[in-house]
Write a protein that holds these residues in place. Sequence first.
Motif, PDB file in Angstrom:
ATOM      1  N   GLY A  12      12.959  22.423 -12.744  1.00  0.00           N
ATOM      2  CA  GLY A  12      13.826  22.039 -13.856  1.00  0.00           C
ATOM      3  C   GLY A  12      14.818  20.948 -13.467  1.00  0.00           C
ATOM      4  O   GLY A  12      15.198  20.835 -12.298  1.00  0.00           O
ATOM      5  N   GLY A  13      15.203  20.143 -14.436  1.00  0.00           N
ATOM      6  CA  GLY A  13      16.292  19.187 -14.257  1.00  0.00           C
ATOM      7  C   GLY A  13      16.036  18.061 -13.275  1.00  0.00           C
ATOM      8  O   GLY A  13      16.975  17.548 -12.669  1.00  0.00           O
ATOM      9  N   VAL A  14      14.774  17.642 -13.108  1.00  0.00           N
ATOM     10  CA  VAL A  14      14.477  16.570 -12.152  1.00  0.00           C
ATOM     11  C   VAL A  14      14.384  15.192 -12.809  1.00  0.00           C
ATOM     12  O   VAL A  14      14.145  14.194 -12.128  1.00  0.00           O
ATOM     13  CB  VAL A  14      13.171  16.845 -11.369  1.00  0.00           C
ATOM     14  N   GLY A  15      14.545  15.147 -14.141  1.00  0.00           N
ATOM     15  CA  GLY A  15      14.473  13.843 -14.822  1.00  0.00           C
ATOM     16  C   GLY A  15      13.185  13.625 -15.598  1.00  0.00           C
ATOM     17  O   GLY A  15      12.842  12.481 -15.915  1.00  0.00           O
ATOM     18  N   LYS A  16      12.462  14.688 -15.913  1.00  0.00           N
ATOM     19  CA  LYS A  16      11.223  14.547 -16.707  1.00  0.00           C
ATOM     20  C   LYS A  16      11.508  13.911 -18.064  1.00  0.00           C
ATOM     21  O   LYS A  16      10.882  12.916 -18.436  1.00  0.00           O
ATOM     22  CB  LYS A  16      10.574  15.929 -16.977  1.00  0.00           C
ATOM     23  N   THR A  17      12.436  14.527 -18.807  1.00  0.00           N
ATOM     24  CA  THR A  17      12.691  14.058 -20.168  1.00  0.00           C
ATOM     25  C   THR A  17      13.269  12.648 -20.164  1.00  0.00           C
ATOM     26  O   THR A  17      12.847  11.788 -20.950  1.00  0.00           O
ATOM     27  CB  THR A  17      13.646  15.039 -20.875  1.00  0.00           C
ATOM     28  N   THR A  18      14.213  12.395 -19.281  1.00  0.00           N
ATOM     29  CA  THR A  18      14.805  11.058 -19.178  1.00  0.00           C
ATOM     30  C   THR A  18      13.719  10.023 -18.906  1.00  0.00           C
ATOM     31  O   THR A  18      13.706   8.935 -19.495  1.00  0.00           O
ATOM     32  CB  THR A  18      15.863  11.053 -18.049  1.00  0.00           C
ATOM     33  N   THR A  19      12.776  10.385 -18.036  1.00  0.00           N
ATOM     34  CA  THR A  19      11.698   9.461 -17.692  1.00  0.00           C
ATOM     35  C   THR A  19      10.720   9.297 -18.853  1.00  0.00           C
ATOM     36  O   THR A  19      10.319   8.175 -19.179  1.00  0.00           O
ATOM     37  CB  THR A  19      10.984   9.952 -16.412  1.00  0.00           C
ATOM     38  N   ILE A 212      14.676   5.288  -9.530  1.00  0.00           N
ATOM     39  CA  ILE A 212      15.715   5.339 -10.559  1.00  0.00           C
ATOM     40  C   ILE A 212      16.994   5.883  -9.920  1.00  0.00           C
ATOM     41  O   ILE A 212      17.005   7.003  -9.407  1.00  0.00           O
ATOM     42  CB  ILE A 212      15.291   6.247 -11.746  1.00  0.00           C
ATOM     43  N   ASN A 213      18.036   5.094  -9.936  1.00  0.00           N
ATOM     44  CA  ASN A 213      19.310   5.529  -9.360  1.00  0.00           C
ATOM     45  C   ASN A 213      20.042   6.487 -10.300  1.00  0.00           C
ATOM     46  O   ASN A 213      19.822   6.470 -11.504  1.00  0.00           O
ATOM     47  CB  ASN A 213      20.223   4.327  -9.120  1.00  0.00           C
ATOM     48  N   ARG A 214      20.926   7.268  -9.690  1.00  0.00           N
ATOM     49  CA  ARG A 214      21.814   8.079 -10.517  1.00  0.00           C
ATOM     50  C   ARG A 214      22.749   7.128 -11.267  1.00  0.00           C
ATOM     51  O   ARG A 214      23.298   6.205 -10.681  1.00  0.00           O
ATOM     52  CB  ARG A 214      22.616   9.024  -9.609  1.00  0.00           C
ATOM     53  N   SER A 215      22.870   7.319 -12.568  1.00  0.00           N
ATOM     54  CA  SER A 215      23.778   6.451 -13.319  1.00  0.00           C
ATOM     55  C   SER A 215      24.362   7.167 -14.530  1.00  0.00           C
ATOM     56  O   SER A 215      23.670   7.918 -15.223  1.00  0.00           O
ATOM     57  CB  SER A 215      23.070   5.166 -13.762  1.00  0.00           C
ATOM     58  N   VAL A 216      25.650   6.941 -14.750  1.00  0.00           N
ATOM     59  CA  VAL A 216      26.342   7.577 -15.870  1.00  0.00           C
ATOM     60  C   VAL A 216      25.753   7.105 -17.193  1.00  0.00           C
ATOM     61  O   VAL A 216      25.574   7.884 -18.131  1.00  0.00           O
ATOM     62  CB  VAL A 216      27.855   7.258 -15.797  1.00  0.00           C
TER      63      VAL A 216
HETATM   64  P1  ATP Z   1      14.198  20.190 -17.814  1.00  0.00           P
HETATM   65  O1  ATP Z   1      13.406  20.712 -16.654  1.00  0.00           O
HETATM   66  O2  ATP Z   1      15.292  21.086 -18.269  1.00  0.00           O
HETATM   67  O3  ATP Z   1      13.301  19.738 -18.941  1.00  0.00           O
HETATM   68  P2  ATP Z   1      14.237  17.472 -16.978  1.00  0.00           P
HETATM   69  O4  ATP Z   1      13.393  17.514 -15.778  1.00  0.00           O
HETATM   70  O5  ATP Z   1      13.627  16.996 -18.233  1.00  0.00           O
HETATM   71  O6  ATP Z   1      14.945  18.870 -17.244  1.00  0.00           O
HETATM   72  P3  ATP Z   1      16.354  15.635 -17.575  1.00  0.00           P
HETATM   73  O7  ATP Z   1      16.746  16.390 -18.784  1.00  0.00           O
HETATM   74  O8  ATP Z   1      15.688  14.329 -17.766  1.00  0.00           O
HETATM   75  O9  ATP Z   1      15.494  16.549 -16.607  1.00  0.00           O
HETATM   76  O10 ATP Z   1      17.617  15.377 -16.636  1.00  0.00           O
HETATM   77  C1  ATP Z   1      18.466  16.446 -16.257  1.00  0.00           C
HETATM   78  C2  ATP Z   1      19.919  15.986 -16.424  1.00  0.00           C
HETATM   79  O11 ATP Z   1      20.162  14.893 -15.548  1.00  0.00           O
HETATM   80  C3  ATP Z   1      20.224  15.474 -17.818  1.00  0.00           C
HETATM   81  O12 ATP Z   1      21.535  15.811 -18.133  1.00  0.00           O
HETATM   82  C4  ATP Z   1      20.084  13.967 -17.680  1.00  0.00           C
HETATM   83  O13 ATP Z   1      20.873  13.248 -18.611  1.00  0.00           O
HETATM   84  C5  ATP Z   1      20.533  13.733 -16.269  1.00  0.00           C
HETATM   85  N1  ATP Z   1      19.872  12.568 -15.656  1.00  0.00           N
HETATM   86  C6  ATP Z   1      18.551  12.302 -15.623  1.00  0.00           C
HETATM   87  N2  ATP Z   1      18.300  11.166 -14.954  1.00  0.00           N
HETATM   88  C7  ATP Z   1      19.510  10.694 -14.560  1.00  0.00           C
HETATM   89  C8  ATP Z   1      19.939   9.556 -13.802  1.00  0.00           C
HETATM   90  N3  ATP Z   1      19.066   8.676 -13.322  1.00  0.00           N
HETATM   91  N4  ATP Z   1      21.259   9.409 -13.577  1.00  0.00           N
HETATM   92  C9  ATP Z   1      22.147  10.323 -14.038  1.00  0.00           C
HETATM   93  N5  ATP Z   1      21.831  11.395 -14.741  1.00  0.00           N
HETATM   94  C10 ATP Z   1      20.521  11.603 -15.001  1.00  0.00           C
END
Ligand code: ATP
Length: 262
Positions: A12-19, A212-216
């Motif tokens: 969970g929370g590794v950036g799947k949805t953001t990506t 992808i860097n961490r970014s606000v």
């Molecule tokens: P889940 O497993 O719950 O579906 P996920 O793998 O889809 O989570 P995200 O929802 O994309 O993960 O990201 C988790 C959190 O980290 C979110 O709050 C998102 O806004 C934040 N986040 C993702 N990528 C970055 C980034 N590059 N820099 C800063 N924050 C990020």
Amino acid sequence: MPQIITVSNQKGGVGKTTTAVNLAAALGALGHFTLLVDMDPQANATSAIGVDPNNLEASTYEALVTDDPPKAHVLQEFKNIALLPASIDLAGAEIELLEQEEREFALKRSLARLDDIYDYIVIDCPPSLSVLTINSLVAADWVLVPVQAEYLALEGLSRMMLMIQRIQKRYQADLKLLGIVTTMFDGRTNLAQQVLEELRRAFPEKLLKTMINRSVRLSEAPSFGKPIVYYDPRSTGSEQYLELTREIIHVCDEETRARARA
Ligand code: ATP
Ligand code: MG
């Protein structure tokens, strides 16, 4: 035929949805008509692109449990993207699918009923090895695995690789690993650098060059319902997701060319 890319990692929370959201938006911005499919009952991809998951006429739920062609919403405010959103009903689809025959193929069957207008389909997965995730992998040509460069990243990845092999063996021999993308990277920490080195060693061919860097800006874009290329086009996050998207297009094109030659 569209290239179907599932973004998946059981962690969970590794950036799947953001990506998934930013890849789909960048594909659209670069001129490729793209469908984003939200397969997560959390509906984060749906809200990140500005659609209210509580107020939907059609969603991935209907796509999975009926034989009707899926109704994608074309998103007028962004270039070349349509969305098949998730509704909260989707959690119930898991149980309904258990009663269906060949339940692992429900999404694949549904996507086959779409009009042939998309260049790419990008699927966002939940963080589990549920029947929804299996459906998302079975429907795909490619799996893209986001990973955070942190403690135990490799353990999680090897579990993901086993999962992909199992899907290839049982359901979808043509599923290919598109690549592993490092997300939320913070190069200032020794741990991140160390884990990155380990990832390079373990997956020399498959670790994508773009990180992808961490970014606000990336973390705040979803609350405005906008992908980063529209929320802040000049930000590093926007540039990095565009670069990642070009790298992904290149991998897909190379494979298509290799197949045409064979
Ligand atoms: P889940 O497993 O719950 O579906 P996920 O793998 O889809 O989570 P995200 O929802 O994309 O993960 O990201 C988790 C959190 O980290 C979110 O709050 C998102 O806004 C934040 N986040 C993702 N990528 C970055 C980034 N590059 N820099 C800063 N924050 C990020
Ligand atoms: Mg998610």
